[in-house]
Scaffold this motif. Structure first.
Motif, PDB file in Angstrom:
ATOM      1  N   ASP A   1      87.158  23.702  49.254  1.00 10.84           N
ATOM      2  CA  ASP A   1      85.711  23.852  49.056  1.00 10.84           C
ATOM      3  C   ASP A   1      85.174  24.987  49.914  1.00 10.84           C
ATOM      4  O   ASP A   1      84.321  25.770  49.492  1.00 10.84           O
ATOM      5  CB  ASP A   1      84.981  22.555  49.443  1.00 10.84           C
ATOM      6  N   MET A   2      85.666  25.061  51.150  1.00 10.44           N
ATOM      7  CA  MET A   2      85.202  26.112  52.041  1.00 10.44           C
ATOM      8  C   MET A   2      85.614  27.475  51.514  1.00 10.44           C
ATOM      9  O   MET A   2      84.821  28.423  51.478  1.00 10.44           O
ATOM     10  CB  MET A   2      85.763  25.893  53.450  1.00 10.44           C
ATOM     11  N   TYR A   3      86.861  27.568  51.062  1.00  8.69           N
ATOM     12  CA  TYR A   3      87.345  28.825  50.495  1.00  8.69           C
ATOM     13  C   TYR A   3      86.476  29.245  49.316  1.00  8.69           C
ATOM     14  O   TYR A   3      86.040  30.401  49.209  1.00  8.69           O
ATOM     15  CB  TYR A   3      88.804  28.690  50.043  1.00  8.69           C
ATOM     16  N   GLU A   4      86.212  28.308  48.438  1.00 12.99           N
ATOM     17  CA  GLU A   4      85.454  28.617  47.236  1.00 12.99           C
ATOM     18  C   GLU A   4      84.068  29.144  47.591  1.00 12.99           C
ATOM     19  O   GLU A   4      83.589  30.115  47.027  1.00 12.99           O
ATOM     20  CB  GLU A   4      85.335  27.342  46.392  1.00 12.99           C
ATOM     21  N   ARG A   5      83.452  28.503  48.551  1.00 11.71           N
ATOM     22  CA  ARG A   5      82.105  28.904  48.946  1.00 11.71           C
ATOM     23  C   ARG A   5      82.115  30.296  49.560  1.00 11.71           C
ATOM     24  O   ARG A   5      81.253  31.126  49.293  1.00 11.71           O
ATOM     25  CB  ARG A   5      81.574  27.888  49.952  1.00 11.71           C
ATOM     26  N   MET A   6      83.112  30.550  50.369  1.00 10.53           N
ATOM     27  CA  MET A   6      83.163  31.839  51.064  1.00 10.53           C
ATOM     28  C   MET A   6      83.507  32.988  50.137  1.00 10.53           C
ATOM     29  O   MET A   6      83.202  34.130  50.425  1.00 10.53           O
ATOM     30  CB  MET A   6      84.156  31.768  52.216  1.00 10.53           C
ATOM     31  N   SER A   7      84.148  32.675  49.019  1.00  6.46           N
ATOM     32  CA  SER A   7      84.515  33.769  48.118  1.00  6.46           C
ATOM     33  C   SER A   7      83.677  33.769  46.858  1.00  6.46           C
ATOM     34  O   SER A   7      83.957  34.502  45.920  1.00  6.46           O
ATOM     35  CB  SER A   7      85.994  33.659  47.752  1.00  6.46           C
ATOM     36  N   SER A   8      82.620  32.954  46.842  1.00  5.06           N
ATOM     37  CA  SER A   8      81.856  32.793  45.611  1.00  5.06           C
ATOM     38  C   SER A   8      80.481  33.423  45.743  1.00  5.06           C
ATOM     39  O   SER A   8      79.926  33.505  46.829  1.00  5.06           O
ATOM     40  CB  SER A   8      81.721  31.304  45.313  1.00  5.06           C
ATOM     41  N   PHE A   9      79.926  33.856  44.630  1.00  2.46           N
ATOM     42  CA  PHE A   9      78.558  34.380  44.644  1.00  2.46           C
ATOM     43  C   PHE A   9      77.521  33.312  44.348  1.00  2.46           C
ATOM     44  O   PHE A   9      76.368  33.479  44.638  1.00  2.46           O
ATOM     45  CB  PHE A   9      78.418  35.513  43.615  1.00  2.46           C
ATOM     46  N   THR A  10      77.958  32.243  43.704  1.00  2.00           N
ATOM     47  CA  THR A  10      76.986  31.227  43.306  1.00  2.00           C
ATOM     48  C   THR A  10      76.849  30.157  44.391  1.00  2.00           C
ATOM     49  O   THR A  10      77.741  29.941  45.180  1.00  2.00           O
ATOM     50  CB  THR A  10      77.426  30.523  42.007  1.00  2.00           C
ATOM     51  N   ASP A  11      75.687  29.533  44.378  1.00  2.00           N
ATOM     52  CA  ASP A  11      75.480  28.428  45.315  1.00  2.00           C
ATOM     53  C   ASP A  11      74.715  27.325  44.597  1.00  2.00           C
ATOM     54  O   ASP A  11      73.567  27.509  44.249  1.00  2.00           O
ATOM     55  CB  ASP A  11      74.699  28.892  46.548  1.00  2.00           C
ATOM     56  N   PRO A  12      75.250  26.161  44.310  1.00  2.00           N
ATOM     57  CA  PRO A  12      76.574  25.754  44.783  1.00  2.00           C
ATOM     58  C   PRO A  12      77.688  26.514  44.076  1.00  2.00           C
ATOM     59  O   PRO A  12      77.548  26.877  42.926  1.00  2.00           O
ATOM     60  CB  PRO A  12      76.639  24.255  44.433  1.00  2.00           C
ATOM     61  N   PRO A  13      78.794  26.707  44.791  1.00  2.00           N
ATOM     62  CA  PRO A  13      79.882  27.474  44.185  1.00  2.00           C
ATOM     63  C   PRO A  13      80.512  26.676  43.061  1.00  2.00           C
ATOM     64  O   PRO A  13      80.519  25.447  43.078  1.00  2.00           O
ATOM     65  CB  PRO A  13      80.881  27.641  45.325  1.00  2.00           C
ATOM     66  N   LEU A  14      80.989  27.374  42.072  1.00  2.00           N
ATOM     67  CA  LEU A  14      81.718  26.687  41.007  1.00  2.00           C
ATOM     68  C   LEU A  14      83.159  26.568  41.480  1.00  2.00           C
ATOM     69  O   LEU A  14      83.747  27.541  41.897  1.00  2.00           O
ATOM     70  CB  LEU A  14      81.650  27.535  39.722  1.00  2.00           C
TER      71      LEU A  14
END
Lengths: 796, 291, 155
Positions: free
Chosen positions: A763-776
């Motif tokens: 989840d942390m990885y996804e958030r850190m590499s994602s542009f959307t919030d919440p990350p998909l």
């Protein structure tokens, strides 16, 4: 009644005598339910639903099994009501034509050989007509909003439930219209309006001993069922009694329940034993032999209760000098397929949602939604960890938004002695959150670390941070609950002059036997070793209430103290026992009394020491007899190469009234913190169509000794009038603080706000590499059907 | 416990020859059982499809660690504890020691064997990455004789190996001379102990000045089998680890590793996470070469 | 059925038993030694840990045939004639046992650890006990119990 103060010489309360049943435990001689057998005993197994929702079209028994050897129990065999009673009767003991969650019990089988059951269970083929299921709070809500009849999975009940919604609460800090007006005005005038949404996942109690029961059924001369006897691991023998009275249509004194040594519970053995207990008793009834049912780990994890997942939404009006002006909090929990304990969990979530703060105006709306998942149940904290997670994350968000430190924001809003809580309870007993915060931060080296980590993080891929959570936990049953429970306690003096405590309060590691013995010993001025605790056998012990809600030390302990005082009063009056008696004088007086009267027993019922005002309709008044107050501080290291967070140090400071047993008390806090760390960072339930797919210890990740930090426990004592020696309950408190403290620390370390737990590296990885919030993505992408390494079973 | 033990047969022929004779006589009928840390879990969970088992746990012929000038030969029956306790392996093959200590728990290390770990052939297995990086060879034995092949040729696809039904793994031979190599190994699991790999990387590199003169890498959970990362090795051979070139080297290495990576979503982790972290571990290794 | 002969807690035993029967079940059912517990059946929790020829193993993963000729020590064999072993005494005094279900395995793991490392560092203790899950204590009281036992020279 004459009252005496606690004798001060050689205090036993506050010391750490050896655990009452500890010797047997370290010898390996303690007997848990699977260590026990009865002559002629058969073994039982459960045939369970493989779908989430639908009707049963047919049940076929494959010809390769000689079914004449087996006992088969169906819903139609139930002599009384096909229900596991809670507050409503929507929960069937055995499914009768319809199923509403995976693993729902449909049939029971028994056989003299345990190994024969494996093939038999596999040989029962059930054909279903599947119906669409809902598996999240949002799906359940959407079905209601859209009037989607196909996805209304729970119709409502007369106990305040509506379609798909087991229960709602609406709690105001004052009179409803006035408060709504106050909220509206505050939002108008606010310098800042801060919104946030926070999610918590299900959590498995993971007691190391699986659920198990041995049941017997006794018939009279004409063959009618006369009584049942159920023994096993459990928290609340009288809950099981109540369940059996309905299933068997027998009076209470014909339903005997005995708790045996229990290997951990944490709430997971609060209501579930009524299910497995009824099942074993039904098999015993039908086959005419005692029946043992023991779950294996995979069955226990997939089929029994878990902590309710939750969603908390905050909307807060704040002034620029950091004062909370008003707030609205919406709490939703996922109750699973049947109502069970959801209304009570929701109640605690509601009352704890405002936390240890002054709210000029607050409204809490709460609901428990139905989903096609095995019903969720009690787990240490019981709703408070969920809503306190939301609150303490939100407080850090408010601080960040308005430009105050997390510490300063708390200081400007803490409740203090004499203040009134959000339910309108005046805090008569002293509370000093300012001091607790100061001390906790000092013990943890918080300020020094804040500065040092900020510097060090610039040059490292391991980001370190500190964070804290401030909270409280109400001890005892809510409002008038304790009066309704009307707990009864006996203390007998046996023939040899030794006192024996008779309560239905159970030991499952938390120290019930030990602390109650300490109270009796201290009060009676006798050696700790002289005190006995009777095994909780409902044919012998009175109903001192369930062993839940952090009430045992405070409520039941107080009753044991009063019963002990009653014994002394009795002996002083009738046997001239001197004021400062010796052990020998006590024994002599007791024997003399017994010789004249046959027995020497003190019997006391619960009486609140002060008036408790509580309005169940408006949800206002004295919510709990007492509160323990706490500040927890977490230090974390986040490795940005692996996205793994390690808790590197934990400080837990709490004010608990009186530390009855330092070693036990420390153990309770440390164990609770460990579970809280699991809740925050490791323990994810991976679901597929309502079924827990990671129902193996290898795939449900609980922290090992190599994963946990040094946990530093600090206590303060402000004696309460409610508990013996001033004690308040501490069993659940340590579950409330770790998760928000850890996520606050992670935000400090990384600068990123994570608002969902468990927070896994994916989840942390996804958030850190994602542009959307919440990350998909993140753990949303886990594939529960694929497990090439341990190949978890996927039932048909 | 989801199996009826009465439906399983286990025998323990006294010698290796006796076992091989039985395997040759009825190939495919019997399954060798060593420490049991995989097969007994399958029994417990009701997934053990093989009903006739041959115990090889007692065979002294398979349980050895022999040190020769050019290689260390480890019998397939050597337990993880045996490996951890070997001073020679500790001196020459530290990545193998590290791998053996990751595996489960002390209780499981006392029983789990090198042969079992290799033959179970999970892509997440703990010892293969180090063995691949060290360039081990593997010797298989049957009643018909022995054959030795590079370990890189042992794993064919998901849980499929070249092992014939009448064969056992006899031993693994590992070259010894890595004294002038930088060595790195890291496992990322679900927690610090008792964890199945989400991704693991073992790496060795020899530097010639600022340039990579030789590099070998083995990885777990990057594809359907333990992976020797030949594409990444080929790209990185000769590259510079000087400060001004490091970023480019890292980029090239990451891209090459990604090309031979086929991670999956499963119950434990996600494809994206595994791929990302694999690249991070590679980068961590490469940057460590600069110092 | 196979003949299995072994020593359990110093006593010779002789059993005619399905060869794939788990050592755990042999101990609990055939020999009536119920101190060894089943927590998971997967070798993850360590509640079933015993000493097999002096080595710590998870008895749920050991088939009966493989203990033929071996010597097994269970929790019942740790105390002598009802006298607590120092490790047991320390667990009792330091709060190392709460619900007690992990305790037999934990004590055997401690026994095994102190045998190898009579003066273990905290890290060695954590590693030595990593295969024994405890849900009650958070491990702190257990570490203290082990450290106290080490101080007493408990081996």
């Amino acid at each position: 009644m004459v009252t005496h103060t606690m004798p001060q010489s050689d205090p036993i309360l506050g010391a750490s005598p050896l655990r009452k049943e500890g010797r047997a435990k370290v010898l390996g001689a303690a007997q848990y339910i699977d260590d026990l057998s009865l002559p002629g005993m058969w073994h039982g197994a459960t045939v369970r639903s493989s779908i989430a929702r639908g009707s049963i079209r047919s049940i076929t028994f494959s010809a390769e099994i000689d079914w004449s050897q087996f006992c088969i129990v169906r819903a139609s065999d139930i002599p009384g009501e096909n229900t596991i009673v809670h507050l409503t009767k929507d929960h069937p003991c055995l499914a009768d034509g319809v199923v509403n969650h995976p693993e729902e019990p449909i049939l029971l089988l028994a056989h003299p050989e345990k190994s024969a059951l494996l093939a038999a269970v596999a040989a029962v083929h059930i054909d279903y007509e599947e119906l669409p299921g809902v598996f999240t709070i949002e799906e359940s809500e959407t079905a209601v909003e859209n009037n989607d009849a196909a996805r209304i999975i729970w119709p409502g009940s007369e106990f305040g439930g509506t379609a798909n919604c087991f229960k709602t609460y609406l709690m105001y800090s004052g009179e409803k219209d006035e408060t709504e007006a106050g909220i509206a005005a505050a939002f108008e005038a606010a310098d800042f309006i801060v919104e946030g949404e926070y999610h918590t996942g299900a959590q498995e109690q993971l007691y190391i001993e699986n659920n198990g029961i041995i049941a017997e059924c006794f018939r009279n001369a004409s063959g009618a069922v006369e009584s049942v006897c159920v023994r096993g691991c459990m928290q609340c023998p009288y809950y099981v009694v109540h369940a059996l009275t309905l299933v068997f249509n027998l009076p209470e004194d014909k339903c005997r329940v005995i708790q045996v040594e229990t290997g951990g519970a944490f709430g997971g053995k609060e209501d579930f034993p009524s299910v497995i207990g009824s099942h074993a008793a039904l098999l015993a009834m039908k086959c005419g032999h005692p029946v043992k049912i023991i779950y294996d780990r995979a069955e226990d994890m997939a089929a029994t209760t878990k902590r309710h997942p939750s969603r908390t939404r905050h909307r807060t009006a704040v002034s620029k000098d950091g004062k909370l002006l008003a707030g609205t909090i919406d709490v939703a929990i996922d109750g699973g397929a049947y109502s069970t304990l959801s209304p009570v969990v929701l109640s605690r979530a509601t009352i704890h949602a405002p936390g240890p703060y002054k709210w000029p105006h607050i409204r809490v709306k709460a609901k428990a939604m139905a989903t096609n998942i095995p019903p969720h149940g009690a787990f240490r904290g019981f709703g408070a960890p969920q809503s306190l997670f939301g609150l303490e994350r939100h407080m850090d968000k408010i601080a960040k938004t308005i430009g105050l430190t997390p510490e300063e924001l708390r200081r400007r809003n803490f409740l203090a002695t004499g203040d009134t809580t959000a339910t309108g309870q005046p805090l008569i007993e002293k509370v000093d959150m300012q001091h607790l915060l100061t001390r906790a931060l000092e013990e943890a080296g918080y300020h020094e670390k804040l500065a040092r980590f900020a510097e060090e993080n610039k040059h490292s891929s391991i980001k370190r941070g500190v964070g804290f959570a401030a909270f409280m936990h109400g001890t005892g049953f809510t409002g008038s609950g304790e009066r309704r429970l009307n707990s009864l306690v006996y203390v007998d003096v046996l023939e040899d002059g030794r006192p024996q405590i008779l309560v239905s309060s159970t030991e499952f590691g938390q120290g019930t036997n030990t602390i109650l013995s300490q109270v009796a010993a201290q009060t009676l001025q006798l050696p700790y070793d002289d005190i006995l605790v009777a095994q909780p056998d409902t044919s012998v012990v009175p109903n001192s209430g369930p062993t839940v809600a952090s009430r045992t030390a405070m409520i039941v302990g107080k009753l044991v103290e009063r019963a002990s005082l009653q014994l002394l009063d009795n002996l002083r009056e009738h046997e001239h026992l001197p004021a400062d008696h010796t052990r020998e004088e006590f024994i002599a007086a007791a024997k003399s009394f017994r010789a004249k009267h046959g027995e020497l027993r003190a019997s006391v019922r619960y009486e609140p020491p002060a008036k408790i005002y509580w309005d169940d309709e408006l949800y206002r008044g004295d919510a709990y007899p007492g509160y323990a107050w706490a500040v927890y501080v977490a230090e974390v290291a986040v490795d940005l190469n692996t996205y793994m967070t390690t808790v590197t140090r934990f400080d837990a400071l709490q004010e608990v009234g009186k530390v009855m047993h330092p070693v036990l008390a420390k153990g309770q806090i440390e164990g609770g913190v460990a579970q809280g760390i699991g809740y925050a960072l490791y323990e994810k339930c991976v679901w597929k169509n309502g079924r827990m797919m990671n129902n193996q210890m290898t795939n449900y990740i609980m922290p090992t000794s190599a994963d946990l930090p040094p946990i530093h426990v600090h206590f303060e004592e402000t004696p309460s009038i409610h508990g013996p020696g001033g004690a308040k309950g501490i069993g659940e408190l340590p579950m409330d603080g770790p998760a928000p403290a850890i996520l606050n620390a992670i935000e400090n370390a990384t600068g990123i706000a994570f608002n969902t737990i468990p927070l896994l590296p994916e989840d942390m990885y996804e958030r850190m590499s994602s542009f959307t919030d919440p990350p998909l993505g993140g753990t949303e992408d886990l594939d529960p059907s694929t497990d090439q390494d341990t190949r978890t079973e996927v039932t048909a | 416990m989801r199996s009826d033990v009465a439906q399983f047969d286990l025998s323990a022929p006294a010698t290796l020859d006796a076992v091989l004779t039985q395997l040759a006589a009825e190939p495919g009928k019997h399954t060798p059982l060593a420490g049991g840390t995989e097969l007994m879990v399958a029994l417990n969970t009701g997934r053990l499809t093989q009903h006739s088992l041959l115990s090889i746990q007692h065979l002294k012929e398979l349980r050895f660690i022999r040190v020769q000038p050019d290689a260390i030969h480890i019998g397939s029956g050597a337990t993880f504890t045996n490996i951890r306790n070997s001073a020679e392996i500790a001196a020459d093959l530290p990545l193998l020691i590290e791998s053996a200590s990751w595996t489960g728990t002390i209780a499981n290390q006392n029983r789990a064997t090198l042969g079992g770990n290799i033959c179970n052939a999970s892509p997440a297995a703990d010892t293969p990455p180090a063995l691949l990086a060290y360039g081990a060879s593997i010797t298989l034995i049957s009643a018909a004789g022995t054959r030795t092949l590079p370990y890189t040729e042992f794993h064919l696809s998901y849980k499929k190996t070249v092992l014939r039904p009448d064969e056992l793994v006899h031993s693994v031979s590992v070259p010894r001379d890595f004294s002038d190599y930088r060595q790195y190994i890291r496992k990322v699991g679900t927690r610090n102990a008792l964890a199945i790999s989400k991704i693991a990387l073992a790496a060795l590199a020899k530097l010639d000045g600022d340039h990579i003169a030789d590099i070998r890498m083995g990885a777990a959970s990057l594809t359907d089998r333990p992976l020797r990362c030949s594409a990444a090795e080929a790209t990185l051979l000769g590259k510079s680890v000087d400060a001004k070139d490091m970023d480019a080297t890292v980029r090239a290495g990451r891209a090459a590793l990604a090309s031979e990576t086929h991670t999956i979503d499963d119950i434990r982790s996600t494809a994206k996470y595994r791929s990302a972290v694999a690249g991070n571990l590679l980068e961590e290794f490469l940057r460590s070469l600069a110092s | 059925m196979s003949l299995v002969q072994l020593t359990v807690n110093g006593k010779p035993q002789r059993l005619d038993i399905p060869p794939m029967k788990r050592l755990l079940d042999m101990l609990r059912h055939d020999l009536g030694l119920t101190g060894t517990k089943e927590g998971c059946g997967e070798g993850e929790c360590g509640a079933c840990a015993v000493l097999l020829d002096g080595e710590l193993v998870n008895s749920c993963l050991v088939p009966a045939l493989q203990v033929n000729g071996s010597s097994v020590c269970t929790i019942e064999g740790v105390s002598t004639e009802g006298q607590l072993h120092p490790i047991q005494q320390c667990f009792l005094e330091r709060g190392g046992a709460q619900c007690g279900i992990c305790t037999p395995g934990m004590i055997l793991a401690t026994h095994h650890l102190l045998d190898k490392h009579p003066n273990p560092t905290l890290e060695q203790i954590q590693e030595g006990l990593a295969g024994n899950l405890c849900r009650c204590t958070g491990y702190m009281r257990i570490f203290e119990s082990v450290q106290e036992a080490a101080k007493l020279g408990a081996i």
